[in-house]
Scaffold this motif. Structure first.
Motif, short mmCIF file in Angstrom:
data_model
loop_
_atom_site.label_atom_id
_atom_site.label_comp_id
_atom_site.label_asym_id
_atom_site.label_seq_id
_atom_site.Cartn_x
_atom_site.Cartn_y
_atom_site.Cartn_z
N GLU A 21 0.83 -1.20 0.00
CA GLU A 21 0.00 0.00 0.00
C GLU A 21 0.86 1.25 0.00
OE1 GLU A 21 -3.26 0.83 3.02
OE2 GLU A 21 -2.90 -1.35 3.17
N VAL A 22 1.88 1.19 0.86
CA VAL A 22 2.78 2.34 1.00
C VAL A 22 3.51 2.58 -0.32
CG1 VAL A 22 4.66 3.31 2.35
CG2 VAL A 22 3.05 1.73 3.41
N ALA A 23 4.00 1.49 -0.86
CA ALA A 23 4.74 1.60 -2.12
C ALA A 23 3.85 2.17 -3.21
CB ALA A 23 5.26 0.23 -2.53
N GLN A 24 2.63 1.69 -3.21
CA GLN A 24 1.65 2.16 -4.18
C GLN A 24 1.52 3.68 -4.11
OE1 GLN A 24 -0.14 -0.31 -5.67
NE2 GLN A 24 -1.54 0.88 -6.90
N GLN A 25 1.39 4.16 -2.90
CA GLN A 25 1.23 5.58 -2.70
C GLN A 25 2.46 6.36 -3.17
OE1 GLN A 25 -0.70 8.17 -1.74
NE2 GLN A 25 -2.20 6.62 -2.31
N ILE A 26 3.59 5.82 -2.80
CA ILE A 26 4.81 6.61 -3.00
C ILE A 26 5.35 6.48 -4.42
CG2 ILE A 26 7.21 6.81 -2.26
CD1 ILE A 26 6.21 6.14 0.54
N LEU A 27 5.33 5.26 -4.92
CA LEU A 27 5.89 5.07 -6.25
C LEU A 27 4.83 5.20 -7.33
CD1 LEU A 27 8.07 1.88 -5.78
CD2 LEU A 27 8.87 4.22 -5.92
N GLY A 28 3.60 4.92 -6.90
CA GLY A 28 2.54 4.71 -7.88
C GLY A 28 2.30 5.86 -8.82
N ASP A 29 2.47 7.05 -8.33
CA ASP A 29 2.09 8.19 -9.14
C ASP A 29 3.18 8.54 -10.13
OD1 ASP A 29 2.20 11.65 -8.61
OD2 ASP A 29 0.83 10.62 -9.96
N THR A 73 4.09 10.01 -13.54
CA THR A 73 3.54 10.75 -14.67
C THR A 73 4.17 10.18 -15.93
OG1 THR A 73 4.97 12.38 -13.70
CG2 THR A 73 2.69 12.99 -13.97
N PRO A 85 9.02 13.90 -17.16
CA PRO A 85 8.86 14.46 -15.83
C PRO A 85 9.43 15.87 -15.69
CG PRO A 85 10.55 12.77 -15.84
CD PRO A 85 9.97 12.79 -17.20
N ASP A 141 15.52 12.46 -10.27
CA ASP A 141 14.97 11.16 -9.88
C ASP A 141 15.85 10.00 -10.33
OD1 ASP A 141 14.49 11.02 -12.57
OD2 ASP A 141 12.51 10.14 -12.36
N ARG A 175 13.18 -0.51 -9.29
CA ARG A 175 12.59 0.75 -9.70
C ARG A 175 11.94 0.61 -11.07
NH1 ARG A 175 13.72 6.89 -9.25
NH2 ARG A 175 11.84 7.38 -10.40
N ARG A 224 3.29 -0.29 -13.24
CA ARG A 224 2.35 0.83 -13.22
C ARG A 224 1.90 1.21 -14.62
NH1 ARG A 224 -0.68 2.73 -9.19
NH2 ARG A 224 -0.80 4.65 -10.38
N LEU A 253 1.39 -2.61 -6.33
CA LEU A 253 2.85 -2.73 -6.29
C LEU A 253 3.22 -3.50 -5.05
CD1 LEU A 253 3.85 0.85 -7.31
CD2 LEU A 253 4.42 -1.23 -8.53
N PRO A 283 5.83 -5.22 -3.00
CA PRO A 283 7.30 -5.36 -2.96
C PRO A 283 7.77 -6.80 -2.97
CG PRO A 283 6.60 -3.68 -1.44
CD PRO A 283 5.35 -4.32 -1.96
N LEU A 305 12.11 3.51 -1.77
CA LEU A 305 10.91 4.16 -1.22
C LEU A 305 11.27 5.46 -0.52
CD1 LEU A 305 8.90 1.06 0.10
CD2 LEU A 305 8.44 2.45 -1.92
N ALA A 353 11.87 8.10 -3.13
CA ALA A 353 10.62 8.53 -3.73
C ALA A 353 9.85 9.41 -2.76
CB ALA A 353 9.78 7.33 -4.14
N ARG A 377 11.35 12.86 -2.65
CA ARG A 377 10.97 13.65 -3.84
C ARG A 377 9.57 14.18 -3.69
NH1 ARG A 377 13.30 9.81 -6.81
NH2 ARG A 377 11.31 8.84 -7.30
N ARG A 378 8.72 13.29 -3.22
CA ARG A 378 7.32 13.64 -3.05
C ARG A 378 7.18 14.79 -2.07
NH1 ARG A 378 2.27 10.71 -3.74
NH2 ARG A 378 3.11 9.87 -5.66
N ARG A 422 2.82 18.46 -9.19
CA ARG A 422 1.91 17.40 -9.61
C ARG A 422 0.71 17.35 -8.66
NH1 ARG A 422 6.30 12.65 -10.14
NH2 ARG A 422 7.98 14.07 -10.67
N ASP A 458 1.75 9.10 3.87
CA ASP A 458 2.66 7.97 3.82
C ASP A 458 4.11 8.36 3.58
OD1 ASP A 458 0.82 6.16 4.43
OD2 ASP A 458 0.56 5.34 2.41
#
Lengths: 910, 202
Positions: A92-100, A102, A106, A183, B48, B55, B63, B65, B102, B105, B108-109, B119, B134
């Motif tokens: 779930e966490v990975a989804q949130q962080i990596l998921g987005d 674009t 970039p 990135d 990565r 995705r 995702l 891991p 993670l 990422a 960066r976020r 974004r 998160d």
């Protein structure tokens, strides 16, 4: 690899922390390991109790430490709660962080560059046209999509790209910058080139063969330039070669393919099971994923030339998987460009350019092109330089250096298919078939093969140094060691004359045609090949051809390194078989007899031989080390003991080791080797030399003769024996042995030097001079040649020239200069120089060779001191004393009774 | 204040002393260390890339891991880097790679958000309400794990392996060469302590 060593502390590697050194604070109290252990222990104990009993328990054991109690309670609370990040699924966490992610680009800006538009997309990368904000100049930016570098690799990447950026050649598109975006996406900023891909350009303009060759040569020049700067392209293809409006070429993407490959592979495999690369221009070894290097670029150039000449690719690999492509390339041979043209022109008669082609694609161009794209890297042009030279030869209507290499493969296949069933009757047609093939490839024009020639025995071969194609200079010893082993084995066959071709400066790759070599070395056959080791496997390719270039046999072997020794014997036997020489059973047995050693010991031995062969002080000392290790690894390793003896002998012979130290060691090692294996020529020769240094001339002669009986082609024994004989007085035999040694190893400086000395001792100054000069032709700074020439000049009374020569090198620790001054009558200079030398050696606690000092005194006319030092040399077994009879400088002493007595004590044979 | 701290941590990343090796046999052999570092880099890059590929194929795909690590193992199985390690050891290394990935990422976020959020990630879907935290939460966990590593390296490795690499109890026990009971005990205490730290950081 640039930046292969990470700078200290810079990269985030596995062992590094992910984060900064967190302050070790827990609620204001420093927490150490002991306290944490205590907390945990209390936590577990308390957790085992029912909730209401926990606090009383903690109070009872914490002895008033309320902080401790509250810490444990806090943990118990969290334990009961159980809703932290750690209780969630990391998905779930990975989804949130990596998921987005674009999907589009970039970043609009890369450093000072602003993206203007997308130019194209291919493979792993997208190319954008961008503008440099401050200068307004246009650049192309290539972004490797789906490739992120881990932080520790980012810096290394940038460093590597800096070397690419240094490539500054008019035909290479400049790389201005390369880096990773925040990135981690790698990008390259390159010169923006407007042009047309090479093949399209030629097609559109219907360029003539000459024009195509001109463009192709320009491409080669650029690739050569990059190779000279240590950069391999790896992905040469027409779409990477643009021709601009003004007719100049520009090569794109130098060195970038490396990154595309390493990033690209796995993704593509995930998606389609295919490797990304276009196999059309990739060599077999590249498709196999083996080491790439200059040879892979040479292959790609060959394919490009093929396409330029034929208008199509040599093989249709479209839609092939790498495995299919590999199979295809292994099994098929490219059609000759000239015959492709014939077909094409027959079907497309209207194409006006083709008529011109038909006349101009000649057998020479066939050979040139097919040599460049030979499937065996060892049989390709060894460098782009060699390829360019042949283009030049072709353009000037000179004979090519390329040998008809592709032919050998066909012959080999032909042979291996038919070998067992060949009957005498069949032989004629075989010969005819080979002759027909040979004609096609008879690039030298004069070659007129006929049955008798093809069928005759090969009674003499030259073994060229096997090339190390592993791309790792650390493996040179393997190729060198295998070359020597092959020579040793082959020279055991009496009926076969084996000539080595020790090259003067090690890895000289002078491209010479077989006929040149054949003439130069006076042999009928030539053996050449290559060795590449990677990990535990050895790849050997070997070829035997006639001196006129006709291939006789070629084979490639892939073996485990453990099987190296049996492979070596197999190679020797195979070559002997192919020469069609009859080998007596006794010699056959001797070949099969050698004992198997452990791979480790054998490897050490090969290294030892490699360094021994360098014959320098450092090389010899290293070889002593390796040989000794080999004898430790395998105490019954007779060859290693013999090697050790050889090394000591050479160390003593060139004054690098005190005789009283080196000779007993040489003798002990040689005796040990003989005790283990009496049939070892090397051991007998080494023992012979140490006998000579003990002035046991009879014993020495006996051992030398035994060595040459065991191996008549053993060059080291030949020149050493010649040398010893020349000192003790048998000039005639000595000269004949020296000549044999020269014939068998005509380009070895050591052999030339010894031969020169043999002439010098015989006072044939003319011949001596020419041998010494030959050494200097190979290497103008070779001390052996300089010393030799100085000797002759001094003996001839040309003192000024002699002094000029000896001043160039610090020969014989400077004693030589003293001697020359003395002989020239500059007594004061001579004595000053002598004192300097003696003092320096005393200071360095190094051996003062009595013979050298005696020589200075003899030249000064100081007989008393000369005799004193000679006496000392006699006691210390300085082998310079062996020269008493023949040395010109001692002529003045000959009438002195003390000198005559000394000569008698030397027991020279009459 | 928090911003400052975050920044310091990022900058400090490049000049850190190496942590005590968690596998002592590696410490003794520099060439092995290098091989493992190479493997670590390759794993990072592969994870990565896999994450992105998944995705792109299906924006709603999960995702996972553990699945990514398994897939990375298959991808890298042919590479020479993998020769230095067992599958288990690989998972251990992949766990750290996943952590780093993670964390990067998340940084960066966070940075994006601070810089005005180029974004748009805010969603009004109720089920996602807590999610934007998160990134911050993960950074806090990362920091707390480093602190834990000073107190008890074994527990830090344990949490890293289990949480980021999806190693199960028997695997974790095998990696750390301890009994499964010890893993359970250590894990429970470490989890409680980390939860406390995360709460504090909010």
């Amino acid at each position: 690899m640039i930046g292969g060593q990470p700078r200290l502390g810079s990269p985030v590697s596995f062992a590094n922390r992910i984060n900064g050194p967190g302050s070790i604070q827990l609620w204001g109290t420093a927490m150490d390991q002991a306290r944490w252990d205590k907390i945990q222990s209390l936590f577990h104990d308390a957790a085992a109790l029912p909730e209401p009993k926990r606090l009383p328990y903690l109070r009872s054991v914490c002895d008033g430490d309320e902080v401790l109690v509250s810490e444990v309670l806090a943990l118990l609370e969290e334990d009961a709660h159980g809703a932290s990040l750690l209780d969630r699924d990391v998905s779930e966490v990975a989804q949130q962080i990596l998921g987005d992610s674009t999907a589009s680009l970039p970043f609009k800006e890369f450093g000072p560059y602003c993206i203007k538009k997308r130019l194209g997309e291919g493979g792993m990368g997208v190319v954008y046209l961008a503008e440099r904000k401050d200068l307004g100049s246009l650049v192309a930016i290539k972004i490797l999509r789906d490739a992120w570098l881990s932080p520790s690799r980012r810096e290394r990447f940038a460093t590597e790209q800096r070397t690419l950026a240094q490539l500054n050649h008019p035909s290479i598109a400049r790389l201005y910058d390369a880096n990773t975006s925040p990135d981690g996406t790698p990008f390259f900023v390159m010169e923006y080139v407007e042009g047309v891909p090479l093949t399209e350009y030629c097609h559109e303009r219907q360029c003539s063969v000459e024009e195509r060759l001109r463009l192709f040569r320009a491409v080669c020049e650029a690739v050569l330039y990059a190779h000279q700067h240590g950069v391999i392209h790896r992905d040469l293809k027409p779409s990477n070669i643009l021709v601009r409006e003004d007719g100049t070429v520009r090569l794109l993407d130098f060195g970038i393919a490396k990154h595309v490959e390493s990033f690209g592979e796995s993704v593509e495999q995930t998606a389609t099971g295919l490797r990304l690369m276009t196999p059309a221009y990739a060599s077999l070894e590249q498709i196999r994923g083996e080491r790439v290097g200059i040879h892979t670029d040479v292959y790609s150039l060959g394919v490009i030339l093929y396409e330029l000449l034929c208008g199509r690719l040599p093989f249709d690999l479209s839609g092939c998987t790498p495995a299919q492509a590999e199979k295809f390339l292994t099994e098929r041979e490219a059609e000759k460009p000239s015959s492709v043209m014939w077909q094409t022109s027959a079907s497309k008669t209207s194409h006006k350019g083709m008529a011109a082609f038909r006349k101009t694609v000649s057998p020479e161009l066939d050979a040139l092109c097919l040599t460049a794209m030979h499937k065996d890297p060892a049989l390709r042009y060894h460098s782009v330089d060699a390829l360019i030279r042949d283009i030049d030869h072709y353009q000037k209507h000179e004979p090519l250096e390329a040998r008809p290499a592709t032919l050998s493969y066909r012959v080999r296949h032909f042979f291996s298919r038919h070998q067992r069933s060949i009957a005498a009757a069949f032989m004629t047609s075989l010969v005819a078939a080979m002759a027909a093939l040979a004609v096609v490839f008879a690039v030298r024009g004069k070659l007129a093969p006929h049955g008798a020639l093809l069928n005759s025995k090969i009674a003499s071969v030259a073994v060229l140094p096997l090339a190390n194609t592993s791309g790792d200079a650390g493996q040179d010893y393997l190729a060198g060691g295998m070359t020597q082993a092959l020579i040793t084995d082959l020279s055991k066959v009496r009926a076969l004359k084996v000539v080595s071709r020790t090259s003067a400066s090690g890895n000289q790759t002078k491209a010479e045609s077989p006929s040149q070599i054949g003439r130069e070395l006076n042999v009928a056959g030539i053996v050449e090949g290559s060795v590449a080791r990677s990990g535990n496997s050895v790849h050997v390719s070997l070829e035997l051809m006639r001196a006129n270039g006709t291939p006789v046999w070629a084979e490639t072997y892939d073996r485990n390194i453990e099987e190296l020794q049996s492979l070596q014997r197999e190679l020797a036997r195979q070559i002997i078989r192919e020469t069609q020489i009859t080998v007596p059973d006794s010699e056959e047995k001797q070949l099969a007899d050698s004992e198997a050693r452990t791979p480790e010991a054998h490897d050490l031995y090969l290294r030892g031989r490699y360094f021994w062969n360098q014959r320098t002080r450092e090389g010899l000392l290293k070889s002593v080390d390796y040989f000794r290790q080999a004898t430790i690894a395998d105490p019954s390793y007779s060859e290693a003991y013999a090697g050790l003896a050889d090394a000591y002998v050479e160390l003593v012979a060139f004054g690098n080791l005190v005789p009283s130290d080196g000779l007993p060691k040489a003798k002990a090692a040689a005796s040990k080797a003989i005790a283990l294996d009496d049939s070892l020529a090397e051991a007998h020769a080494a023992l012979a030399y140490s006998h000579a240094a003990e002035w046991d001339w009879v014993g020495s002669q006996k051992e030398f003769q035994r060595a040459l009986e065991l191996n008549p082609g053993y060059v080291t024994a030949l020149y050493q024996y010649a040398y010893i004989l020349s000192m003790v007085g048998d000039q005639k035999e000595s000269l004949s042995l020296a000549q044999q040694a020269l014939q068998l190893d005509p380009l070895s400086p050591v052999v030339m030097y010894r031969a020169g000395r043999v002439y010098f001792h015989a006072r044939d100054y003319g011949k001596a001079t020419s041998e010494f000069r030959r050494i200097l032709e190979l290497n103008p700074n070779d001390p052996l040649g300089i010393y030799g020439l100085a000797l002759v000049l001094r003996a001839q009374g040309k003192f000024d020239d002699a002094i000029r020569y000896v001043q160039r090198e610090n020969l014989q620790q400077g004693f030589d200069l003293a001697s020359t001054y003395a002989a020239a009558g500059q007594s004061a200079d001579a004595r000053r120089q002598l004192t300097t030398c003696v003092l320096r050696l005393q200071q360095q606690k190094r051996y003062i060779r009595p013979g050298w000092v005696a020589e200075v005194y003899a030249n000064l006319g100081d007989n008393d001191d000369a005799i004193t030092w000679l006496e000392r040399g006699y006691r210390e077994h300085d082998d310079f004393l062996a020269l008493l009879r023949v040395w010109p400088a001692f002529d003045r002493l000959r009438s002195d009774p003390r000198f005559q007595a000394l000569v008698r004590r030397m027991n020279f044979p009459s | 204040m928090r911003k400052r701290e975050e920044k310091t941590v990022t900058a400090g990343e490049n000049n850190l002393p190496p942590q005590a090796f968690d596998m002592p046999e590696e410490a003794a052999r520099p060439e092995l260390r290098r091989a493992i570092d190479d493997l670590f880099c390759a794993t990072y890059e592969e994870l990565r890339r896999l994450a992105s590929t998944v995705r792109r194929g299906d924006p709603n795909a999960t995702l996972n891991p553990t699945a990514l690590v398994n897939e990375a193992w298959i991808k890298l199985a042919k590479s020479s880097e993998l020769a230095v390690t067992s599958r288990l050891h690989f998972k251990r290394i992949a766990a750290r790679a996943m952590r780093q990935l993670l964390v990067e990422a998340a940084r960066r976020r966070n940075a994006d958000k601070r810089n005005g959020g180029s974004r748009i990630t805010v969603t009004f879907d109720g089920s996602f309400r807590e999610k934007p935290c998160d990134a911050k939460n993960l950074l806090a966990l990362n920091k707390a794990l480093d602190t834990l590593a000073d107190m008890s390296p074994r527990q830090a490795i344990m949490v890293e392996s289990r949480f980021f690499g999806g190693l199960d109890i028997p695997e974790t026990a095998a990696v750390l060469k301890v009994s499964e009971a010890t893993v359970l005990r250590d894990w429970r205490a470490a989890k409680a302590w980390l939860a406390r730290e995360l709460r504090e950081s909010n």
